[in-house]
Scaffold this motif. Structure first.
Motif, PDB file in Angstrom:
ATOM      1  N   GLY A 145      -7.903 -17.226  -5.611  1.00  0.00           N
ATOM      2  CA  GLY A 145      -6.723 -17.743  -5.146  1.00  0.00           C
ATOM      3  C   GLY A 145      -5.483 -17.153  -4.748  1.00  0.00           C
ATOM      4  O   GLY A 145      -4.470 -17.513  -4.029  1.00  0.00           O
ATOM      5  N   ALA A 146      -5.517 -15.760  -5.246  1.00  0.00           N
ATOM      6  CA  ALA A 146      -4.342 -14.687  -4.952  1.00  0.00           C
ATOM      7  C   ALA A 146      -4.237 -14.380  -3.424  1.00  0.00           C
ATOM      8  O   ALA A 146      -5.306 -14.467  -3.024  1.00  0.00           O
ATOM      9  CB  ALA A 146      -4.232 -13.657  -5.751  1.00  0.00           C
ATOM     10  N   THR A 147      -3.206 -14.135  -2.714  1.00  0.00           N
ATOM     11  CA  THR A 147      -3.023 -13.647  -1.493  1.00  0.00           C
ATOM     12  C   THR A 147      -2.585 -12.036  -1.696  1.00  0.00           C
ATOM     13  O   THR A 147      -2.291 -11.511  -2.540  1.00  0.00           O
ATOM     14  CB  THR A 147      -1.685 -14.153  -0.751  1.00  0.00           C
ATOM     15  N   ARG A 148      -2.724 -11.362  -0.474  1.00  0.00           N
ATOM     16  CA  ARG A 148      -2.561  -9.870  -0.411  1.00  0.00           C
ATOM     17  C   ARG A 148      -0.951  -9.841  -0.874  1.00  0.00           C
ATOM     18  O   ARG A 148      -0.709  -8.502  -0.735  1.00  0.00           O
ATOM     19  CB  ARG A 148      -2.805  -9.636   0.962  1.00  0.00           C
ATOM     20  N   ASP A 149      -0.060 -10.578  -1.187  1.00  0.00           N
ATOM     21  CA  ASP A 149       1.088 -10.474  -1.711  1.00  0.00           C
ATOM     22  C   ASP A 149       1.063 -10.447  -3.168  1.00  0.00           C
ATOM     23  O   ASP A 149       2.237 -10.149  -3.882  1.00  0.00           O
ATOM     24  CB  ASP A 149       2.156 -11.483  -1.087  1.00  0.00           C
ATOM     25  N   ALA A 153      -4.023   5.420  -0.033  1.00  0.00           N
ATOM     26  CA  ALA A 153      -4.002   4.245  -0.627  1.00  0.00           C
ATOM     27  C   ALA A 153      -4.253   2.974  -0.032  1.00  0.00           C
ATOM     28  O   ALA A 153      -4.220   2.812   1.101  1.00  0.00           O
ATOM     29  CB  ALA A 153      -2.566   4.297  -0.997  1.00  0.00           C
ATOM     30  N   PHE A 154      -4.955   2.100  -0.986  1.00  0.00           N
ATOM     31  CA  PHE A 154      -5.385   0.906  -0.599  1.00  0.00           C
ATOM     32  C   PHE A 154      -4.316  -0.311  -0.996  1.00  0.00           C
ATOM     33  O   PHE A 154      -4.249  -0.590  -2.153  1.00  0.00           O
ATOM     34  CB  PHE A 154      -6.589   0.578  -1.325  1.00  0.00           C
ATOM     35  N   PHE A 155      -3.564  -0.626  -0.078  1.00  0.00           N
ATOM     36  CA  PHE A 155      -2.474  -1.566  -0.223  1.00  0.00           C
ATOM     37  C   PHE A 155      -2.550  -2.463   0.696  1.00  0.00           C
ATOM     38  O   PHE A 155      -3.107  -2.435   1.849  1.00  0.00           O
ATOM     39  CB  PHE A 155      -0.951  -0.795  -0.081  1.00  0.00           C
ATOM     40  N   GLY A 156      -1.871  -3.597   0.466  1.00  0.00           N
ATOM     41  CA  GLY A 156      -2.042  -4.876   1.607  1.00  0.00           C
ATOM     42  C   GLY A 156      -0.800  -5.649   1.193  1.00  0.00           C
ATOM     43  O   GLY A 156      -0.029  -5.408   0.539  1.00  0.00           O
ATOM     44  N   SER A 157      -0.645  -6.554   2.153  1.00  0.00           N
ATOM     45  CA  SER A 157       0.407  -7.601   2.397  1.00  0.00           C
ATOM     46  C   SER A 157      -0.129  -8.820   3.214  1.00  0.00           C
ATOM     47  O   SER A 157      -0.939  -8.582   4.007  1.00  0.00           O
ATOM     48  CB  SER A 157       1.702  -6.882   2.743  1.00  0.00           C
ATOM     49  N   GLU A 158       0.545  -9.722   3.031  1.00  0.00           N
ATOM     50  CA  GLU A 158       0.472 -10.987   4.142  1.00  0.00           C
ATOM     51  C   GLU A 158       0.869 -10.564   5.195  1.00  0.00           C
ATOM     52  O   GLU A 158       0.093 -10.955   6.275  1.00  0.00           O
ATOM     53  CB  GLU A 158       0.900 -12.341   3.344  1.00  0.00           C
ATOM     54  N   GLU A 159       1.821  -9.947   5.383  1.00  0.00           N
ATOM     55  CA  GLU A 159       2.533  -9.609   6.577  1.00  0.00           C
ATOM     56  C   GLU A 159       1.585  -8.338   7.007  1.00  0.00           C
ATOM     57  O   GLU A 159       1.463  -7.291   6.492  1.00  0.00           O
ATOM     58  CB  GLU A 159       4.137  -8.993   6.585  1.00  0.00           C
TER      59      GLU A 159
END
Length: 339
Positions: free
Chosen positions: A242-246, A206-212
């Protein structure tokens, strides 16, 4: 020269020359074979397939696969021997890849032959021309088509498919999309018409992400096929400007993401390759669902890289197919218990 100021458009974001987003908003696409292998992938015997249009306005298609003329094991696809349905979303970071790409075509043929199942490989719009949530909107349109198809619009489904055993799956970005589809079905935003029933879902790499940064992003395993830099580039082109990985479409547990606690999620099979910078995102996903009391099976493949499930036949893909067959078969058992 071009533009009001006489300055030619320049690249503001790119993915190794395969996709380039220019300063005027236009997109230039190159040769995807430099990052997505085309094989050779052999045709799988005794599988037939065809394309159908599910969204005429956008020209979007679904490729339908089924075993021909009988299922593995000698049964027909009539009556009580109809086959489970596997909906499949291809990978490519939402920016590259295609439902008819040779490696996805080969994998869907394999699913159809070996599970056996009716497989529906779904085309969706890609970023950055069509940023998220475009792909999620396309998935909703596909399920609207599926309701029409089961009522007679697609004879192969009428003849061969047991839609009460429908599984949603995908690889990489397709797995991310599968997650969001399942959440929308569970929350009632996407409707399934009886007898269709969501029996489970499967997330491959799975291709997930986060700012952390998770551990495998901060300290990547050796010889990865997807780097942190590449993952970040894809998210910057796929997410809303403009969106972040969160953003909820990247991080299912981000600060603005909807709670999954009360949703009646079906059983999940989560596949985590060991040599993947996103591995710890995948492990966290499975752990969070388990902590909520959801039914989750985690399958770890220590020596495999991101997207290995789409590769040529190997010991790892053989083991993965055995796990998937058991998972889909368990869905059939649950169905019998509910009748």
């Amino acid at each position: 020269m071009s533009g009001a100021g006489g300055t030619a458009p320049h690249v503001v974001e790119g993915f190794y020359g395969v996709v380039e987003l220019l300063s005027d908003g236009s997109v230039v696409r190159g040769d995807e074979t430099t990052v997505m292998p085309t094989g050779p992938f052999p045709d799988v015997p005794d599988v037939e397939w065809k394309d159908a249009v599910y969204d005429a306005a956008r020209g979007l298609k679904v490729r339908v696969y089924r075993p021909s003329p009988v299922t593995a094991g000698g049964g027909t696809t009539e009556g009580d021997n109809k086959l489970p349905v596997l909906v499949y979303f291809h990978g490519g970071g939402y920016c590259i890849g295609a439902y008819d790409h040779p490696m996805f075509h080969y994998r869907c043929q394999s699913f159809a032959a070996e599970l056996p199942a009716v497989v529906l490989s779904v085309q969706y719009r890609r970023a950055p021309e069509h940023r998220l949530p475009a792909a999620v909107e396309d998935a909703a349109a596909f399920f609207s088509w599926l309701r029409r198809a089961q009522a007679g619009a697609e004879p192969w489904l009428v003849d061969s498919a047991d839609l009460s055993r429908t599984f949603v799956s995908g690889v990489s970005a397709g797995a991310n999309l599968a997650h969001h589809v399942v959440v929308q079905i569970a929350s009632g935003k996407i409707e399934l018409a009886a007898p269709a029933r969501l029996a489970g879902y499967v997330l491959f790499s799975a291709f997930f992400g986060s700012e952390e940064r998770v551990g495998t992003e901060s300290d990547p395993p050796p010889d990865v096929s997807l780097t942190v830099e590449a993952s970040d580039k894809l998210w910057r082109m796929a997410l809303p400007v403009g969106a972040t990985r969160d953003h909820p479409l990247a991080n299912p547990f981000g600060p603005g993401s909807p709670s999954l606690e009360a949703l009646p999620l079906p059983p999940a099979l989560v596949v985590a390759p060991g040599q993947d910078v996103l591995r710890d995102h995948v492990l966290r996903y499975a752990a969070r669902l388990k902590a909520m009391g959801k039914a989750v099976e985690l399958a770890e493949f220590a020596g495999e890289r991101h997207g290995f499930s789409c590769g040529q036949r190997s010991a790892a893909t053989e083991e993965l197919m055995r796990i998937l067959k058991r998972f889909v078969g368990h869905g059939a058992t649950l169905r019998l218990q509910l009748i």
